[in-house]
Design a protein around this motif. Sequence first.
Motif, PDB file in Angstrom:
ATOM      1  N   UNK A 198       8.264  20.456   8.203  1.00  0.00           N
ATOM      2  CA  UNK A 198       8.030  20.350   6.762  1.00  0.00           C
ATOM      3  C   UNK A 198       8.833  19.157   6.244  1.00  0.00           C
ATOM      4  N   UNK A 199       8.136  18.155   5.771  1.00  0.00           N
ATOM      5  CA  UNK A 199       8.791  16.932   5.296  1.00  0.00           C
ATOM      6  C   UNK A 199       9.331  17.114   3.882  1.00  0.00           C
ATOM      7  N   UNK A 200       8.601  17.867   3.073  1.00  0.00           N
ATOM      8  CA  UNK A 200       9.079  18.105   1.714  1.00  0.00           C
ATOM      9  C   UNK A 200       8.016  18.744   0.839  1.00  0.00           C
ATOM     10  N   UNK A 201       8.310  18.812  -0.449  1.00  0.00           N
ATOM     11  CA  UNK A 201       7.402  19.400  -1.432  1.00  0.00           C
ATOM     12  C   UNK A 201       7.222  18.408  -2.580  1.00  0.00           C
ATOM     13  N   UNK A 202       6.038  18.386  -3.160  1.00  0.00           N
ATOM     14  CA  UNK A 202       5.742  17.398  -4.202  1.00  0.00           C
ATOM     15  C   UNK A 202       5.044  18.050  -5.385  1.00  0.00           C
ATOM     16  N   UNK A 203       5.164  17.376  -6.540  1.00  0.00           N
ATOM     17  CA  UNK A 203       4.572  17.900  -7.770  1.00  0.00           C
ATOM     18  C   UNK A 203       3.063  17.675  -7.797  1.00  0.00           C
ATOM     19  N   UNK A 204       2.611  16.545  -7.244  1.00  0.00           N
ATOM     20  CA  UNK A 204       1.179  16.230  -7.221  1.00  0.00           C
ATOM     21  C   UNK A 204       0.756  15.839  -5.810  1.00  0.00           C
ATOM     22  N   UNK A 205      -0.556  15.844  -5.599  1.00  0.00           N
ATOM     23  CA  UNK A 205      -1.068  15.430  -4.290  1.00  0.00           C
ATOM     24  C   UNK A 205      -0.688  13.978  -4.012  1.00  0.00           C
ATOM     25  N   UNK A 206      -0.755  13.140  -5.045  1.00  0.00           N
ATOM     26  CA  UNK A 206      -0.419  11.722  -4.882  1.00  0.00           C
ATOM     27  C   UNK A 206       1.037  11.567  -4.420  1.00  0.00           C
ATOM     28  N   UNK A 207       1.940  12.336  -5.055  1.00  0.00           N
ATOM     29  CA  UNK A 207       3.347  12.264  -4.663  1.00  0.00           C
ATOM     30  C   UNK A 207       3.532  12.727  -3.219  1.00  0.00           C
ATOM     31  N   UNK A 208       2.788  13.780  -2.840  1.00  0.00           N
ATOM     32  CA  UNK A 208       2.886  14.287  -1.477  1.00  0.00           C
ATOM     33  C   UNK A 208       2.358  13.286  -0.466  1.00  0.00           C
ATOM     34  N   UNK A 209       1.238  12.648  -0.820  1.00  0.00           N
ATOM     35  CA  UNK A 209       0.646  11.628   0.052  1.00  0.00           C
ATOM     36  C   UNK A 209       1.624  10.467   0.248  1.00  0.00           C
ATOM     37  N   UNK A 210       2.240  10.031  -0.846  1.00  0.00           N
ATOM     38  CA  UNK A 210       3.208   8.930  -0.759  1.00  0.00           C
ATOM     39  C   UNK A 210       4.403   9.314   0.108  1.00  0.00           C
ATOM     40  N   UNK A 211       4.833  10.588  -0.018  1.00  0.00           N
ATOM     41  CA  UNK A 211       5.952  11.066   0.782  1.00  0.00           C
ATOM     42  C   UNK A 211       5.606  11.036   2.268  1.00  0.00           C
ATOM     43  N   UNK A 212       4.371  11.448   2.586  1.00  0.00           N
ATOM     44  CA  UNK A 212       3.924  11.451   3.975  1.00  0.00           C
ATOM     45  C   UNK A 212       3.830  10.040   4.525  1.00  0.00           C
ATOM     46  N   UNK A 213       3.277   9.128   3.733  1.00  0.00           N
ATOM     47  CA  UNK A 213       3.154   7.754   4.179  1.00  0.00           C
ATOM     48  C   UNK A 213       4.523   7.106   4.398  1.00  0.00           C
ATOM     49  N   UNK A 214       5.458   7.430   3.505  1.00  0.00           N
ATOM     50  CA  UNK A 214       6.817   6.898   3.642  1.00  0.00           C
ATOM     51  C   UNK A 214       7.466   7.429   4.912  1.00  0.00           C
ATOM     52  N   UNK A 215       7.224   8.717   5.179  1.00  0.00           N
ATOM     53  CA  UNK A 215       7.793   9.320   6.392  1.00  0.00           C
ATOM     54  C   UNK A 215       7.217   8.658   7.638  1.00  0.00           C
ATOM     55  N   UNK A 216       5.900   8.461   7.642  1.00  0.00           N
ATOM     56  CA  UNK A 216       5.250   7.826   8.797  1.00  0.00           C
ATOM     57  C   UNK A 216       5.708   6.390   8.971  1.00  0.00           C
ATOM     58  N   UNK A 217       5.975   5.727   7.848  1.00  0.00           N
ATOM     59  CA  UNK A 217       6.469   4.357   7.910  1.00  0.00           C
ATOM     60  C   UNK A 217       7.835   4.303   8.579  1.00  0.00           C
ATOM     61  N   UNK A 218       8.665   5.288   8.246  1.00  0.00           N
ATOM     62  CA  UNK A 218       9.983   5.364   8.871  1.00  0.00           C
ATOM     63  C   UNK A 218       9.868   5.616  10.366  1.00  0.00           C
ATOM     64  N   UNK A 219       8.840   6.394  10.750  1.00  0.00           N
ATOM     65  CA  UNK A 219       8.657   6.695  12.169  1.00  0.00           C
ATOM     66  C   UNK A 219       8.250   5.455  12.956  1.00  0.00           C
ATOM     67  N   UNK A 220       7.536   4.559  12.284  1.00  0.00           N
ATOM     68  CA  UNK A 220       7.159   3.302  12.958  1.00  0.00           C
ATOM     69  C   UNK A 220       8.417   2.521  13.298  1.00  0.00           C
TER      70      UNK A 220
END
Length: 361
Positions: free
Chosen positions: A45-67
């Motif tokens: 579980x990476x985190x929780x977000x208020x909106x889908x957009x915020x959650x999507x951005x959180x996921x993309x940021x996490x994946x970017x860090x993994x790169x």
Amino acid sequence: MRKMKLPQGVGQVYKLKGTRRNPYIVRKTIGFEEVNGKKKQIIKTIGYAKTYQDGFNMLMSYNSDLVKNPNETKVVVTPECKYKFKDIFDKWSKDFFPTTSKSTMNGYNAAFKGFVGIHNKLFATLKTRDYERIIADSGKNYSTIRKMKFLLNMLYKFALKNEYVDKNYAELVDISKYSNKNPNKRDREKFSKEDINKIWAMPESDSKTITLMLLYTGTRVSELLDLKKKDVNLKERYFNVVESKTAAGIRVVPICKKIYPYFESWMNRNDNELLFENKNHDPLLYRFFRDNYYEEINELLGTNHLIHDTRHTFISMCTEKSMNETVLKKIVGHANAQSLTERVYTHFDASFLVEAVDVLD
């Protein structure tokens, strides 16, 4: 932003049921483990977000860090680190609890419940941000949050010793921002004379007698409930507190004539070692007293007194009767309020202390 089906391996963002401040959960598969011969996903579980957009951005940021840190995506789960958070707690507590006090055990059990959201997560996959997220969403006051961090440090010390993990992610958990957070804090409020008179007028009950014994002795509730009959001297009207949280707490406590009959009644009620028992004839524990006896008094009075208010009230009543300040400090066991001379050179005979409290009405 319109919800979309994300490519395999990217992760998931979806809405949880119920009313939540941050209803969207962000998750990603970070590895696999073998359970009963079958391959099972390890989902983080990476985190929780208020909106889908915020959650999507959180996921993309996490994946970017993994790169940037590709090794983080490769979770190798050895037999030793297949333990979940709750498994590590169970193993640690099995070793630690027999060596500590019951109150300490209760504190750590309460702290463990605060991490209920990750009880079933693999301990080796949890990181500092996971713990900080749990703490941030807990709504607990600083005292509880500090105990939660203490527990994490103990668990990691145990896990490192047994080579279940190779890094302590608890030591970087920052709780300083919560130091002034205490939503449950209430100011001490002494019982009014009217309230005390109402208690005296109540039908006789264990709730009434023990509350009055607290009000007229000024003892901490633990000191009174742990009192043994062998430490009570009815003839001389005093009892000895032999265990306390401070050195000054080890003291002689006088029994004023107004509540003497209650001490006498409890002494003659049974042959138990302890003075008090509950309705089931077992030792009267703090939680049982608070939830069953003390709350009954609050309900009858229409008040919301803390148990410690009884001690505060005793000090106030003694002060109103112009009791000598040094004598009062000795009776209630206030170490910090005593001067060096008072602590070392001032000793009072029990009969003198009894005479001092007999002024209470």
